[in-house]
Design a protein around this motif. Structure first.
Motif, short mmCIF file in Angstrom:
data_model
loop_
_atom_site.label_atom_id
_atom_site.label_comp_id
_atom_site.label_asym_id
_atom_site.label_seq_id
_atom_site.Cartn_x
_atom_site.Cartn_y
_atom_site.Cartn_z
N UNK A 60 -7.84 11.57 -0.27
CA UNK A 60 -6.58 11.08 -0.82
C UNK A 60 -6.85 10.13 -1.99
N UNK A 61 -5.78 9.62 -2.55
CA UNK A 61 -5.90 8.75 -3.73
C UNK A 61 -5.25 7.40 -3.45
N UNK A 62 -5.79 6.70 -2.48
CA UNK A 62 -5.27 5.37 -2.20
C UNK A 62 -3.95 5.39 -1.48
N UNK A 95 -9.63 6.51 0.62
CA UNK A 95 -9.03 6.85 1.91
C UNK A 95 -8.81 5.61 2.75
N UNK A 96 -9.79 4.71 2.76
CA UNK A 96 -9.73 3.51 3.59
C UNK A 96 -8.66 2.54 3.11
N UNK A 100 -1.96 4.99 6.37
CA UNK A 100 -1.51 6.31 6.81
C UNK A 100 -2.66 7.29 6.97
N UNK A 101 -3.74 7.06 6.21
CA UNK A 101 -4.92 7.91 6.37
C UNK A 101 -5.41 7.87 7.81
N UNK A 139 -15.89 5.31 5.44
CA UNK A 139 -15.58 3.90 5.18
C UNK A 139 -14.47 3.43 6.11
N UNK A 140 -14.70 2.32 6.79
CA UNK A 140 -13.63 1.68 7.55
C UNK A 140 -12.81 0.76 6.67
N UNK A 141 -13.47 0.19 5.66
CA UNK A 141 -12.82 -0.71 4.71
C UNK A 141 -13.09 -0.22 3.29
#
Length: 426
Positions: A60-62, A95-96, A100-101, A139-141
């Motif tokens: 996704x894009x943020x 993504x992080x 909603x991701x 990535x979690x963050x």
């Protein structure tokens, strides 16, 4: 033998980055380009009978605004699953960024494996049928600064081991991308995997020698703005029964961004610029796979026509745009920059003029004079505040550092000097 696809940095439903401000911009084509490229990826996977698809982050894009973006990706996954194709993905920094991701549950693979690997610890998925072990962590963050590779396990004996990682890979990203999950090629090679599927860097590049494990950035699947030029796509990887690896780049993009560098050196008649532009643009069209093209035209070189172009900038920009319609292809000229120089040099008489001498001095000193640079940035900061509501449109024209300031000054200096000289001789 088996095949798989390695892609990354889909950036589904990426915004237009302010393209609406350009007259005639192909907004609809660019807005839907990533979805069409993603559809091309699915068609390739089905046509080539791949066993699985790897997505190395930034699906996704943020901060996507609603669930439609996620639902589109879930539907795309289901289409591959119906053909028995597995998908393994990790989250990247974009993504992080969005809650909603994490909230949207994606359908599991046909064999029950999850599509998304863990974002809190390294996860290994073993597929005995194919003979592959896939190791990865997302990535979690958004601000992942640790070397995640240090927690990856050693290769599983008897299987084809693949590492999937979203990383800047020290020395690979340059100034284009932020430094996330930094590591070295030596860190990757030390685990004795047979393939490293990387993401984050949008330029396709391989970081291994011929006799080493492939370390591959496939780039993104579709260029989204003028800084993402050339073919975009994915890697189709074929693994023989003996474990030999063949990597074939497959273009997926449906809209191409290109830089058109026009060398105006030696032009005496200003009108000859159009033919120079046409020659260069036709060469670009010939390599664009028949796709529509957005191009930034940069005219440079020493020319007798320099003063004419600089004195009538808007006219010549429109002349170039009009000429682009005659090239027999779908070409949209995004921007035109004149970096030309006059063949005639300033002599001692010119530089004796007070205003010219002071202007030359200011241009030379501004990028390195701390006091003068601070004064310029202070003035620009005030301008930025006044234009806050239009920040996205004007941000690229406002320098944020010395290098950008010098680049802008180099661009505007010739026009100012020539205008000042012309005024002095009237």
């Amino acid at each position: 033998m088996f095949k798989f696809i390695h892609c990354a940095d889909i950036h589904l439903d990426s915004p237009l980055r302010g393209l609406e401000k350009y007259e005639g911009a192909p907004v609809d084509e660019i807005r839907g380009a990533v979805r069409k490229a993603l559809a091309n990826l699915a068609e390739l996977a089905i046509r080539e009978h791949v066993s699985f698809v790897l997505i190395a982050g930034d699906i996704y894009d943020g901060k996507w605004e609603d669930h439609q973006t996620g639902l589109h990706f879930a539907k795309w996954l289901s289409g591959l699953h119906r053909h028995g194709i597995l998908v393994y993905a990790i989250t990247g920094n974009h993504d992080a960024e969005n809650k909603m991701t994490k909230q949207l549950k994606l359908p599991d693979n046909p064999n029950g494996d999850p599509v998304m690997l863990s974002s809190t610890s390294v996860q290994t998925v073993i597929n005995e049928g194919v003979g592959v072990a896939i190791h990865g962590r997302g990535f979690a963050d958004q601000e992942e600064r640790e070397n995640l590779v240090l927690a990856y396990p050693r290769a599983v004996d008897g299987l084809f081991n693949i590492g999937i990682l979203h990383t800047s890979l020290d020395g690979a990203a340059g100034g284009e991308h932020k430094r996330y999950a930094p590591c070295l090629p030596a860190d990757l090679l030390g685990l004795d995997y047979q393939y490293w599927a990387l993401g984050h860097v949008h330029t396709r590049k391989h970081h291994h020698q011929a006799d080493q494990t492939p370390i591959v950035f496939p780039g993104n699947i579709q260029g989204r703005h003028i800084r993402e030029t050339g073919q975009k796509g994915c890697e189709l990887v074929t693994v023989s029964d003996a474990g030999d690896v063949q990597i074939d780049f497959q273009p997926l993009d449906v809209f191409r961004f290109e830089i058109c560098d026009v060398d105006a050196t030696g032009i005496e008649n200003p009108d000859d610029l159009l033919e120079r532009f046409g020659q260069r643009m036709r060469a670009i069209i010939a390599t664009a796979d028949g796709l529509p093209i957005a191009t930034r035209v940069i005219v440079s070189g020493n020319s007798e026509a320099h003063v004419n172009w600089l004195a009538n900038l808007e006219q010549w920009r429109q002349e170039i745009r009009a000429y682009s319609f005659t090239l027999g292809a779908e070409v949209w000229v995004e921007k035109i920059k004149f970096n030309t120089q006059t063949i005639r040099r300033f002599d001692s008489e010119d530089e004796a003029e007070g205003a010219i001498r002071e202007l030359i001095r200011a241009f030379e000193e501004a990028p390195t004079d701390d006091e003068l640079r601070a004064e310029i940035f202070a003035e620009l900061e005030a301008l930025k505040q006044k234009l806050a509501a239009l920040h996205d449109q004007f941000d690229e024209f406002i320098p944020h550092d010395s290098a950008t300031l010098k680049s802008i000054l180099d661009e505007i200096q010739p026009g100012l000097l020539n205008r000042l000289m012309t005024d002095n001789r009237v």
